[in-house]
Write a protein that holds these residues in place. Structure first.
Motif, PDB file in Angstrom:
ATOM      1  N   THR A   1      -4.393  13.945   3.472  1.00  0.00           N
ATOM      2  CA  THR A   1      -4.413  13.816   1.442  1.00  0.00           C
ATOM      3  C   THR A   1      -3.709  12.231   1.920  1.00  0.00           C
ATOM      4  O   THR A   1      -2.421  12.235   2.234  1.00  0.00           O
ATOM      5  CB  THR A   1      -4.122  14.740   0.456  1.00  0.00           C
ATOM      6  OG1 THR A   1      -5.018  14.171  -0.248  1.00  0.00           O
ATOM      7  CG2 THR A   1      -3.113  15.452   1.206  1.00  0.00           C
ATOM      8  N   GLY A   2      -4.926  11.081   0.907  1.00  0.00           N
ATOM      9  CA  GLY A   2      -3.854  10.213   0.217  1.00  0.00           C
ATOM     10  C   GLY A   2      -3.548   9.118   1.424  1.00  0.00           C
ATOM     11  O   GLY A   2      -2.363   8.028   1.271  1.00  0.00           O
ATOM     12  N   SER A   3      -3.634   9.526   2.642  1.00  0.00           N
ATOM     13  CA  SER A   3      -3.691   8.165   3.458  1.00  0.00           C
ATOM     14  C   SER A   3      -4.581   6.724   3.644  1.00  0.00           C
ATOM     15  O   SER A   3      -4.698   6.157   4.403  1.00  0.00           O
ATOM     16  CB  SER A   3      -3.973   9.095   5.192  1.00  0.00           C
ATOM     17  OG  SER A   3      -4.581   9.505   5.538  1.00  0.00           O
ATOM     18  N   GLY A   4      -5.353   6.606   2.419  1.00  0.00           N
ATOM     19  CA  GLY A   4      -6.321   5.189   2.254  1.00  0.00           C
ATOM     20  C   GLY A   4      -7.620   6.094   2.847  1.00  0.00           C
ATOM     21  O   GLY A   4      -8.459   4.362   2.665  1.00  0.00           O
ATOM     22  N   LYS A   5      -8.277   7.299   3.328  1.00  0.00           N
ATOM     23  CA  LYS A   5      -9.417   7.679   3.892  1.00  0.00           C
ATOM     24  C   LYS A   5     -10.555   6.691   2.767  1.00  0.00           C
ATOM     25  O   LYS A   5     -11.931   6.218   2.859  1.00  0.00           O
ATOM     26  CB  LYS A   5      -9.615   9.363   3.993  1.00  0.00           C
ATOM     27  CG  LYS A   5      -8.948   9.328   5.434  1.00  0.00           C
ATOM     28  CD  LYS A   5      -9.134  10.524   5.959  1.00  0.00           C
ATOM     29  CE  LYS A   5      -8.772  11.567   4.476  1.00  0.00           C
ATOM     30  NZ  LYS A   5      -7.504  11.670   4.454  1.00  0.00           N
ATOM     31  N   SER A   6     -10.652   7.111   1.315  1.00  0.00           N
ATOM     32  CA  SER A   6     -11.785   6.608   0.394  1.00  0.00           C
ATOM     33  C   SER A   6     -11.173   5.158   0.174  1.00  0.00           C
ATOM     34  O   SER A   6     -12.580   5.297  -0.219  1.00  0.00           O
ATOM     35  CB  SER A   6     -10.700   7.942  -0.947  1.00  0.00           C
ATOM     36  OG  SER A   6     -11.475   9.261  -0.727  1.00  0.00           O
ATOM     37  N   ARG A   7     -10.358   4.806  -0.499  1.00  0.00           N
ATOM     38  CA  ARG A   7      -9.744   3.996  -0.301  1.00  0.00           C
ATOM     39  C   ARG A   7     -11.022   2.985   0.713  1.00  0.00           C
ATOM     40  O   ARG A   7     -11.553   1.773   0.094  1.00  0.00           O
ATOM     41  CB  ARG A   7      -8.733   3.012  -0.588  1.00  0.00           C
ATOM     42  CG  ARG A   7      -8.261   1.727  -0.882  1.00  0.00           C
ATOM     43  CD  ARG A   7      -8.720   0.971  -2.075  1.00  0.00           C
ATOM     44  NE  ARG A   7      -8.182   1.613  -3.422  1.00  0.00           N
ATOM     45  CZ  ARG A   7      -7.341   1.134  -3.661  1.00  0.00           C
ATOM     46  NH1 ARG A   7      -6.832   0.101  -3.868  1.00  0.00           N
ATOM     47  NH2 ARG A   7      -6.954   1.825  -4.995  1.00  0.00           N
ATOM     48  N   PHE A   8     -11.073   3.040   1.492  1.00  0.00           N
ATOM     49  CA  PHE A   8     -11.443   2.524   2.854  1.00  0.00           C
ATOM     50  C   PHE A   8     -12.534   2.330   3.250  1.00  0.00           C
ATOM     51  O   PHE A   8     -13.843   1.095   2.759  1.00  0.00           O
ATOM     52  CB  PHE A   8     -11.021   3.104   4.169  1.00  0.00           C
ATOM     53  CG  PHE A   8     -11.917   2.429   5.682  1.00  0.00           C
ATOM     54  CD1 PHE A   8     -11.752   1.231   6.003  1.00  0.00           C
ATOM     55  CD2 PHE A   8     -12.548   3.900   6.140  1.00  0.00           C
ATOM     56  CE1 PHE A   8     -12.295   1.136   7.131  1.00  0.00           C
ATOM     57  CE2 PHE A   8     -12.575   3.166   7.442  1.00  0.00           C
ATOM     58  CZ  PHE A   8     -12.759   2.273   7.712  1.00  0.00           C
TER      59      PHE A   8
ATOM     60  N   GLY B   1       0.882  -4.497  -2.023  1.00  0.00           N
ATOM     61  CA  GLY B   1      -0.159  -5.109  -3.265  1.00  0.00           C
ATOM     62  C   GLY B   1      -0.848  -4.101  -4.309  1.00  0.00           C
ATOM     63  O   GLY B   1      -1.341  -4.641  -4.868  1.00  0.00           O
ATOM     64  N   GLU B   2      -0.230  -2.487  -3.594  1.00  0.00           N
ATOM     65  CA  GLU B   2      -1.065  -1.755  -4.922  1.00  0.00           C
ATOM     66  C   GLU B   2      -0.405  -2.319  -6.349  1.00  0.00           C
ATOM     67  O   GLU B   2      -1.129  -2.314  -7.614  1.00  0.00           O
ATOM     68  CB  GLU B   2      -0.893  -0.420  -4.782  1.00  0.00           C
ATOM     69  CG  GLU B   2      -2.820  -0.159  -4.171  1.00  0.00           C
ATOM     70  CD  GLU B   2      -3.797  -0.158  -4.163  1.00  0.00           C
ATOM     71  OE1 GLU B   2      -4.257  -0.967  -4.441  1.00  0.00           O
ATOM     72  OE2 GLU B   2      -3.468   0.992  -4.984  1.00  0.00           O
ATOM     73  N   THR B   3       0.694  -1.756  -6.308  1.00  0.00           N
ATOM     74  CA  THR B   3       1.630  -1.834  -7.364  1.00  0.00           C
ATOM     75  C   THR B   3       2.602  -3.292  -7.930  1.00  0.00           C
ATOM     76  O   THR B   3       2.536  -3.749  -9.753  1.00  0.00           O
ATOM     77  CB  THR B   3       2.576  -0.716  -7.316  1.00  0.00           C
ATOM     78  OG1 THR B   3       3.277  -1.262  -6.513  1.00  0.00           O
ATOM     79  CG2 THR B   3       2.046   0.150  -6.462  1.00  0.00           C
TER      80      THR B   3
ATOM     81  N   TYR C   1      -8.063  -3.021   0.077  1.00  0.00           N
ATOM     82  CA  TYR C   1      -7.869  -2.059   1.377  1.00  0.00           C
ATOM     83  C   TYR C   1      -7.090  -2.751   2.428  1.00  0.00           C
ATOM     84  O   TYR C   1      -7.185  -3.979   2.852  1.00  0.00           O
ATOM     85  CB  TYR C   1      -9.506  -1.364   2.130  1.00  0.00           C
ATOM     86  CG  TYR C   1      -8.871  -0.390   3.087  1.00  0.00           C
ATOM     87  CD1 TYR C   1      -7.551   0.899   2.876  1.00  0.00           C
ATOM     88  CD2 TYR C   1      -8.800  -1.319   3.985  1.00  0.00           C
ATOM     89  CE1 TYR C   1      -7.981   1.030   3.509  1.00  0.00           C
ATOM     90  CE2 TYR C   1      -8.395   0.133   5.326  1.00  0.00           C
ATOM     91  CZ  TYR C   1      -7.955   0.543   5.845  1.00  0.00           C
ATOM     92  OH  TYR C   1      -7.720   1.797   6.812  1.00  0.00           O
ATOM     93  N   ARG C   2      -5.420  -2.639   4.030  1.00  0.00           N
ATOM     94  CA  ARG C   2      -5.171  -3.139   3.706  1.00  0.00           C
ATOM     95  C   ARG C   2      -5.277  -2.802   5.107  1.00  0.00           C
ATOM     96  O   ARG C   2      -5.374  -0.942   4.966  1.00  0.00           O
ATOM     97  CB  ARG C   2      -3.277  -2.682   3.715  1.00  0.00           C
ATOM     98  CG  ARG C   2      -3.015  -3.450   4.752  1.00  0.00           C
ATOM     99  CD  ARG C   2      -2.856  -4.290   5.057  1.00  0.00           C
ATOM    100  NE  ARG C   2      -1.454  -4.721   5.906  1.00  0.00           N
ATOM    101  CZ  ARG C   2      -1.383  -4.874   7.474  1.00  0.00           C
ATOM    102  NH1 ARG C   2      -2.676  -3.975   7.608  1.00  0.00           N
ATOM    103  NH2 ARG C   2      -0.487  -5.207   7.839  1.00  0.00           N
ATOM    104  N   ALA C   3      -5.808  -3.739   6.342  1.00  0.00           N
ATOM    105  CA  ALA C   3      -6.539  -2.438   7.427  1.00  0.00           C
ATOM    106  C   ALA C   3      -5.462  -2.442   8.201  1.00  0.00           C
ATOM    107  O   ALA C   3      -3.923  -3.277   8.004  1.00  0.00           O
ATOM    108  CB  ALA C   3      -7.099  -3.464   8.168  1.00  0.00           C
TER     109      ALA C   3
END
Ligand code: ADP
Length: 260
Positions: free
Chosen positions: A34-41, A180-182, A8-10
């Motif tokens: 949606t898709g802004s990184g909440k779940s990943r965080f 970082g992700e891909t 996760y990139r802070a």
């Protein structure tokens, strides 16, 4: 960072806020599109703090019973089956309720005593009162822009949470997320972020939602695996955003401008 902690990139000081909430047993509310990184965080923080994570996606047909547990008949016997919230409470897990604004009022009622100093779950049907195990933390998310007016979180519920707002990250950060992700190169990441900025900036198209970081990540993956960028942006960004052929054409033009 160890390999089994989701990356996760802070974006700001959200990690610090989460840690302090965890330490002080305060429930946390993440607000953002949606898709802004909440779940990943949340996945990242749960792993970093060494806590199990239990995620529940709230729907308007999810009842308190679904979450807390029910009696079921198995092999001629009636046995109690914990729901995800009871499991999280017993394990001292991080309980993440996604899209809390979708939840019915009976679900909210169950969560209230869990989120405050009581840290208790009332399991009516099992005639049991569970005290949350050490390490338990309640985290909820919601997307205020989505179906506005239909679903809002009651002020009395909101006031029970510490709040963090998420948004699509600044271009440089979003670029880093894509890379970082891909593993996509900097030039492609930069173009995708520029394309997203263009689409997010046009209001007259009447899109229900703006392109999220999630869409950009998926598109970057397609490009990274060798799909032609124009095709990747069409299927990865344009198609998921609209059904309207005219809007799709306008979006396609923007994609072709950026990936000429
Ligand atoms: P939300 O829960 O807000 O709907 P997600 O957490 O599922 O969004 O994010 C969607 C995807 O975007 C993730 O799977 C991840 O690939 C990427 N992503 C978004 N923000 C970040 C970030 N700050 N660091 C790492 N990945 C991110």
């Amino acid at each position: 960072m160890t390999a089994d902690i989701p990356w996760y990139r802070a974006v700001g000081q959200e990690k610090e806020v989460f840690e302090h909430c965890y330490r002080n047993r305060l429930p946390l509310m993440l607000r953002g599109p949606t898709g802004s990184g909440k779940s990943r965080f949340v996945e990242h923080m749960a792993a970093a703090l060494g806590r199990p994570l239990v995620t529940v996606a709230a729907h308007d047909d999810t009842s308190a019973t679904d979450l807390v547990g029910r009696w079921i008949i198995k092999g001629g016997e009636t046995i109690w089956q914990d729901g995800p919230v009871s499991r999280a409470v017993r394990q001292g897990a991080i309980l993440y309720i996604d899209e809390i604004a979708e939840a019915r009022s009976d679900v909210i009622v169950v969560l209230h005593p869990l989120g405050d100093h009581r840290r208790r779950l009332f399991v009516e049907r099992h005639d049991e009162e569970l005290e949350a195990a050490e390490g338990f933390m309640l985290v909820v998310s919601w997307n205020p822009g989505y179906q506005r007016a239909l679903r809002e979180l009651k002020p009395s519920t909101r006031q029970r949470f510490v709040g963090l707002t998420f948004d699509y990250p600044a271009p440089k950060v979003e670029q880093e997320v894509l890379m970082g992700e891909t593993g996509v190169d900097a030039a492609v990441a930069k173009r995708l972020v520029a394309l997203a900025a263009k689409i997010r900036g046009v209001d007259h198209l009447g899109l229900a939602e703006k392109p999220s970081t999630r869409l950009l990540v998926a598109t970057a993956r397609l490009i990274r695996s060798g799909l032609a960028p124009r095709l990747a942006t069409r299927v990865g960004i344009v198609e998921p955003l609209t059904d309207d052929p005219e809007i799709a054409e306008a979006l396609g033009d923007l994609c072709n401008l950026v990936f000429d």
